[in-house]
Design a protein around this motif. Structure first.
Motif, PDB file in Angstrom:
ATOM      1  N   ASN A  11       1.854  -5.530  10.371  1.00 24.59           N
ATOM      2  CA  ASN A  11       2.737  -4.367  10.169  1.00 24.59           C
ATOM      3  C   ASN A  11       3.930  -4.330  11.120  1.00 24.59           C
ATOM      4  OD1 ASN A  11       1.536  -3.226   7.967  1.00 24.59           O
ATOM      5  ND2 ASN A  11       0.213  -1.869   9.153  1.00 24.59           N
ATOM      6  N   ASN A  62      -1.881  -8.982   2.495  1.00 24.02           N
ATOM      7  CA  ASN A  62      -1.953  -7.521   2.546  1.00 24.02           C
ATOM      8  C   ASN A  62      -3.178  -7.088   3.347  1.00 24.02           C
ATOM      9  OD1 ASN A  62      -3.504  -8.584   0.339  1.00 24.02           O
ATOM     10  ND2 ASN A  62      -3.910  -6.473  -0.254  1.00 24.02           N
ATOM     11  N   VAL A 118      -6.311  -4.545   4.045  1.00 20.96           N
ATOM     12  CA  VAL A 118      -7.256  -3.873   3.149  1.00 20.96           C
ATOM     13  C   VAL A 118      -6.738  -2.470   2.838  1.00 20.96           C
ATOM     14  CG1 VAL A 118      -9.584  -2.930   2.952  1.00 20.96           C
ATOM     15  CG2 VAL A 118      -9.222  -5.187   3.944  1.00 20.96           C
ATOM     16  N   GLY A 119      -6.685  -2.135   1.575  1.00 25.76           N
ATOM     17  CA  GLY A 119      -6.207  -0.810   1.175  1.00 25.76           C
ATOM     18  C   GLY A 119      -4.730  -0.771   0.873  1.00 25.76           C
ATOM     19  N   ASN A 120      -4.010  -1.831   1.218  1.00 25.19           N
ATOM     20  CA  ASN A 120      -2.579  -1.886   0.919  1.00 25.19           C
ATOM     21  C   ASN A 120      -2.344  -2.812  -0.265  1.00 25.19           C
ATOM     22  OD1 ASN A 120      -2.164  -0.266   3.073  1.00 25.19           O
ATOM     23  ND2 ASN A 120      -1.271  -1.836   4.391  1.00 25.19           N
ATOM     24  N   SER A 121      -1.389  -2.438  -1.098  1.00 23.64           N
ATOM     25  CA  SER A 121      -1.153  -3.263  -2.272  1.00 23.64           C
ATOM     26  C   SER A 121      -0.216  -4.422  -1.988  1.00 23.64           C
ATOM     27  CB  SER A 121      -0.590  -2.414  -3.408  1.00 23.64           C
ATOM     28  OG  SER A 121       0.619  -1.831  -2.995  1.00 23.64           O
TER      29      SER A 121
END
Lengths: 273, 295
Positions: free
Chosen positions: A98, A136, A138-141
């Protein structure tokens, strides 16, 4: 003058290094800095218990340097926006995840998810990287959405999974499922691509020297010299990357796909002839 | 003032601000890069009839081009940013794009930009794609020999147009030889161009005409064959005059090119060098010949 943090813990407990960002630490005095709270395993301890602090006269003023036992440092540079972090050794997982700006240099191996979800800045790994580099979280597209990830070694499985923008350069081999579900962006691999590269790819470019097996959902689309690739190779070479000399004026076999998706992606494979 | 026995008139060229852009055109070999660059700079001699003044502005070594191939710079000047966009769309789209192996990049690093590749991309009819690297977007347009790559945005800046010299000589051949020497000197000067064919203009113009529909006409005081019919600014020994128009990315680039051109043009048989102006009423840049030669 930057700061150097020498980690002396031999304990294998994971350290969450995400609070240790140049944008947060470099304006603090040394006393406040040693009081910064850091998670180690299920404990929260002051930074001063984990490392020794020194000035680093040779480094840049916005630079943080981590040395010593750095292998258990996870999330180094996570969410970083500016400045520079240098790791003199290996890093744990999620290095540079990120991040949106600045520079993170790892002079060793990087764990899994290096540069995952990255949005900007530069992450360089002077060694091998684990699985899911630039992928990506986890939880992000979406995986990587910008910036540059340079791996001067091999990468594990699923490098660039669901990446949307940006550049990943792997000077070595890529594991299985490189560029899986890629939305766009560029993934260059000087060696070979593992099984099922680009599976489910929508847009973007996967470039490599060799394929281990024919990719699923891709159809041959000619042989050509790609000018955009020359731009990338020149740009990388100017930044010290070991771009294969033979690639610069070479032709590449183009495979278009994935036919299971919108068929606007490509895999380019070096043509030695 | 005399330079190598050539009289340099105590006058000035009157120049004015223009909108400038610089292209970097590349191809697999320098020959094709020059062909593509010439196509982009075609019929761009005078703003009066061409809407644009342009010329090749030197070769660029492969190490200096974005794609590592041989390149040629093209400098273009127009009256406005809007006109520049129209010219670039036309000249890159119709001149560079069809030329085999070519690609076209922005050659100016300025904050003010215009969309060029971002519009030319529609030629790709939905099959175009782009690459974004280090703050620059490159469009890939599929063509029948592979792909045409063009940068999305091109920088524009305020350039200077209208620098000029009038070389007067005892014969047409001497005047042309001097003019060619002057153009060669200009082409060795960075960021300056001589946009007329071969860099030389044999038809210097004046504003207006006896015909209402004609906005510019032959500058009759400089036509040697009209001496018996109209007022002349030529002394009896002068048999031919060539004009060199000089544009550049800055006033200093134009001044530097004018100086190099004057020095190169002072050959035996050249009688005088002067410059055209409009009494100082048209442009803010007054490029005094004597002053330029002493810089």
């Amino acid at each position: 003058m930057g700061l150097k943090l020498h980690f002396h813990l031999s304990d294998p407990l994971p350290i969450d290094a995400s609070p240790l960002l140049p944008q947060h630490l470099l304006h603090l005095g040394s006393e406040s800095l040693l009081e910064v709270r850091v998670s180690v395993g299920n404990q929260v301890v002051p930074l001063g218990e984990l490392c020794r602090l020194s000035q680093s006269p040779e480094s840049q003023p916005d630079e943080l340097c981590f040395s010593g036992n750095t292998r258990h440092l996870h999330r180094v540079g996570m969410g970083m926006q500016s400045g520079r972090i240098v790791i003199e050794g290996d890093s744990g997982s999620l290095a540079g995840a990120n991040m949106s700006g600045g520079e993170l240099l790892i002079h060793g191996q990087a764990g899994d998810l290096a540069g995952a979800g990255m949005k900007g800045g530069l992450l360089q790994v002077f060694g091998h990287a684990g699985d899911e580099a630039g992928a990506n979280l986890v939880g992000n597209s979406l995986g990587m959405q910008g910036g540059v990830l340079l791996i001067h070694g091999d990468a594990g499985r699923e490098a660039g999974r669901r990446m949307r923008r940006g550049l990943i350069f792997i000077d070595g081999q890529a594991g299985p499922l490189a560029g899986a579900d890629m939305r766009a962006g560029t993934l260059l691999v000087t060696g070979s691509l593992g099984q099922h590269p680009g599976i489910g790819m929508r847009r973007g470019s996967l470039v490599a020297s060799r394929l281990l097996e024919p990719p699923l959902g891709f159809l041959p689309a000619g042989v050509a010299s790609f000018i955009w690739l020359r731009i990338y190779l020149k740009w990388l070479a100017e930044r010290g990357c070991a771009v294969p000399e033979t690639w610069r004026e070479a032709n590449f076999h183009r495979l278009a796909g994935s036919t299971a998706e919108i068929n606007k992606g490509e895999i380019l494979i070096y043509d030695p002839n | 003032m005399y330079l190598n026995h050539v009289r340099i008139e105590d006058t000035f060229a009157e120049a004015f601000p223009m909108c400038a852009a610089r292209l970097v055109v590349t191809a697999d070999c320098e020959e094709w890069a020059i062909i593509a660059a010439r196509a982009a700079a075609g019929l761009a001699h005078s703003i009066v009839g061409c809407n644009c003044e342009a010329d090749l502005a030197g070769s660029i070594a492969p190490a200096q081009t974005p794609d590592g191939r041989p390149g040629v710079a093209v400098l273009l000047l127009t009256t406005s940013k809007e006109a520049m966009q129209q010219e670039l769309l036309k000249r890159i789209g119709q001149g560079v794009l069809p030329t085999p192996t070519s690609a076209c990049y922005n050659g100016l690093d300025f904050t003010e930009t215009i969309a060029v590749g971002g519009k030319i991309r529609y030629f790709g009819d939905g099959y175009q794609s782009s690459k974004f690297l280090d703050g620059r977007r490159f469009w890939r347009i599929p063509v029948a020999d592979g792909e045409f790559v063009v940068e999305e945005s091109f920088g524009v800046t305020q350039g200077v147009g209208g620098g000029n010299l009038l070389i007067q000589a005892a014969s047409q051949s001497i005047a042309l030889e001097a003019a060619q020497a002057a153009v060669a000197a200009i082409r060795n000067t960075p960021n300056a161009i001589a946009p007329f064919p071969g860099g030389v203009c044999r038809s210097p113009s004046k504003i207006g005409s006896r015909y209402k529909t004609v906005i510019a006409s032959t500058n009759h005081p400089f036509c040697p064959t009209l001496r018996a019919q109209a007022e002349s600014q030529l002394e009896p020994a002068v048999q031919a005059v060539y004009e060199i128009v000089i544009n550049g990315l800055s006033e200093s680039a134009v001044r530097q090119a004018m100086k190099a051109a004057m020095i190169a043009a002072c050959l035996p048989g050249v009688i005088a060098i002067t410059a055209g102006n409009y009494g100082g009423k048209l442009g803010p840049y007054h490029l005094h010949l004597h002053q330029i030669l002493t810089e």
